[in-house]
Design a protein around this motif. Structure first.
Motif, PDB file in Angstrom:
ATOM      1  N   LYS A  17     -11.234  -4.774  17.020  1.00 44.20           N
ATOM      2  CA  LYS A  17      -9.990  -4.615  16.288  1.00 44.20           C
ATOM      3  C   LYS A  17      -9.886  -5.748  15.271  1.00 44.20           C
ATOM      4  CE  LYS A  17      -6.588  -3.525  18.921  1.00 44.20           C
ATOM      5  NZ  LYS A  17      -5.438  -3.607  19.876  1.00 44.20           N
ATOM      6  N   VAL A  18      -9.523  -5.423  14.033  1.00 40.53           N
ATOM      7  CA  VAL A  18      -9.340  -6.422  12.986  1.00 40.53           C
ATOM      8  C   VAL A  18      -7.935  -6.305  12.403  1.00 40.53           C
ATOM      9  CG1 VAL A  18     -11.793  -6.511  12.358  1.00 40.53           C
ATOM     10  CG2 VAL A  18     -10.293  -4.911  11.170  1.00 40.53           C
ATOM     11  N   LYS A  19      -7.437  -7.419  11.905  1.00 42.01           N
ATOM     12  CA  LYS A  19      -6.169  -7.426  11.168  1.00 42.01           C
ATOM     13  C   LYS A  19      -6.474  -7.006   9.739  1.00 42.01           C
ATOM     14  CE  LYS A  19      -3.536  -8.929  14.450  1.00 42.01           C
ATOM     15  NZ  LYS A  19      -2.696  -7.953  15.121  1.00 42.01           N
ATOM     16  N   MET A  39      -8.052   2.449   4.104  1.00 43.95           N
ATOM     17  CA  MET A  39      -9.214   1.614   4.431  1.00 43.95           C
ATOM     18  C   MET A  39     -10.167   2.280   5.414  1.00 43.95           C
ATOM     19  SD  MET A  39      -7.375  -2.128   4.524  1.00 43.95           S
ATOM     20  CE  MET A  39      -8.877  -3.065   4.660  1.00 43.95           C
ATOM     21  N   ALA A  40      -9.800   3.434   5.902  1.00 43.47           N
ATOM     22  CA  ALA A  40     -10.630   4.132   6.877  1.00 43.47           C
ATOM     23  C   ALA A  40     -11.775   4.860   6.181  1.00 43.47           C
ATOM     24  CB  ALA A  40      -9.776   5.125   7.660  1.00 43.47           C
ATOM     25  N   GLY A  41     -12.882   5.014   6.894  1.00 45.52           N
ATOM     26  CA  GLY A  41     -13.976   5.786   6.331  1.00 45.52           C
ATOM     27  C   GLY A  41     -15.297   5.586   7.051  1.00 45.52           C
ATOM     28  N   MET A  74      -7.023  -2.166  12.308  1.00 44.49           N
ATOM     29  CA  MET A  74      -7.931  -1.035  12.403  1.00 44.49           C
ATOM     30  C   MET A  74      -9.135  -1.453  13.253  1.00 44.49           C
ATOM     31  SD  MET A  74      -9.840  -0.724   8.699  1.00 44.49           S
ATOM     32  CE  MET A  74     -10.892  -2.048   8.074  1.00 44.49           C
ATOM     33  N   ILE A  75      -9.999  -0.504  13.523  1.00 42.25           N
ATOM     34  CA  ILE A  75     -11.239  -0.741  14.257  1.00 42.25           C
ATOM     35  C   ILE A  75     -12.399  -0.744  13.263  1.00 42.25           C
ATOM     36  CG2 ILE A  75     -12.839   0.182  15.984  1.00 42.25           C
ATOM     37  CD1 ILE A  75     -10.303  -0.681  17.317  1.00 42.25           C
ATOM     38  N   LEU A  92     -18.306   2.686  10.829  1.00 39.14           N
ATOM     39  CA  LEU A  92     -17.018   3.378  10.779  1.00 39.14           C
ATOM     40  C   LEU A  92     -15.866   2.385  10.730  1.00 39.14           C
ATOM     41  CD1 LEU A  92     -17.730   5.900  13.684  1.00 39.14           C
ATOM     42  CD2 LEU A  92     -18.070   6.286  11.237  1.00 39.14           C
ATOM     43  N   THR A  93     -14.837   2.709   9.964  1.00 39.52           N
ATOM     44  CA  THR A  93     -13.568   1.992  10.005  1.00 39.52           C
ATOM     45  C   THR A  93     -12.489   3.044  10.235  1.00 39.52           C
ATOM     46  OG1 THR A  93     -13.357   2.104   7.576  1.00 39.52           O
ATOM     47  CG2 THR A  93     -14.284   0.084   8.500  1.00 39.52           C
ATOM     48  N   TYR A  94     -11.599   2.781  11.209  1.00 39.27           N
ATOM     49  CA  TYR A  94     -10.583   3.786  11.533  1.00 39.27           C
ATOM     50  C   TYR A  94      -9.391   3.137  12.227  1.00 39.27           C
ATOM     51  CZ  TYR A  94     -13.360   3.665  15.880  1.00 39.27           C
ATOM     52  OH  TYR A  94     -14.065   3.269  16.991  1.00 39.27           O
TER      53      TYR A  94
END
Length: 194
Positions: free
Chosen positions: A106-108, A32-34, A79-80, A67-69
């Motif tokens: 921060k998200v679940k 899910m990061a990117g 993730m953030i 951004l998601t990381y």
């Protein structure tokens, strides 16, 4: 002679072990990061843009980078989500009276369903000294859709969509929206898609 053979065998073994390729693993949130090119719209309860709500923060047709990381804990359930300061209205318009809608929280996450959310999460965004009050942020109905976005060059890519709501939002409900819709596509790294 034995010493020479022993030394040659030792060098050969050392060379073989140093040439082995070490596999480097990804983060716990890799799926899910990117980096994402996104727009932001002010929307009603149905998710439809209000009158004048498209590109609500004045970015016109510009897309901004989101951004998601992974978090520092690097666990698979969080993730953030970080707007990289893009929605700091006070800085954008040069008006200290405007709020900063910059968000980093921060998200679940649920990697199996590619969904994410938060409820009144601490806002970790920096505001460049304009408005020191950061609003807790709720991210609602977040999802990443595999292969349903389209780059400028026509290739398919992942897309992202979610809604943002701020606690104590000073422009709600006077401006007529319920929340903000953030949507876009995964950054490709190719100049032709910028």
């Amino acid at each position: 002679m034995k010493k020479v053979l022993y030394f040659a065998a030792l060098l050969f073994c050392a060379g073989m072990t140093s040439c082995e390729k070490e596999e480097i693993g990804g983060t716990a949130t890799e799926s899910m990061a990117g980096q994402w090119y996104v727009d932001i719209d002010a929307v009603d309860a149905n998710g439809d843009p209000i009158a004048g709500g498209e590109h609500y923060f004045g970015y016109d047709e510009e897309r901004v980078l989101l951004l998601t990381y992974n978090t520092s804990a690097n666990i698979a359930s969080e993730m953030i989500v970080d707007d990289n300061g893009a929605f700091d209205l006070a800085s954008y318009y040069g008006n200290r009276a405007y709020p900063s809608y910059a968000f980093k929280c921060k998200v679940k996450i649920d990697q199996e369903n590619m969904t994410f959310s938060s409820s009144n999460a601490e806002n970790l965004a920096a505001v460049n000294g304009y408005n020191s009050t950061l609003y807790p942020v709720s991210i609602e109905e977040g999802k990443i859709l595999k292969g349903v976005g389209k780059q400028k060059n026509g290739t398919l890519c992942d897309s992202i969509v979610f809604y943002v709501r701020y606690a104590n939002d000073p422009w709600y409900p006077d401006d007529g929206y319920e929340r903000y819709k953030v949507s876009g596509i995964r950054y490709s790294g190719l100049a032709e898609n910028d």
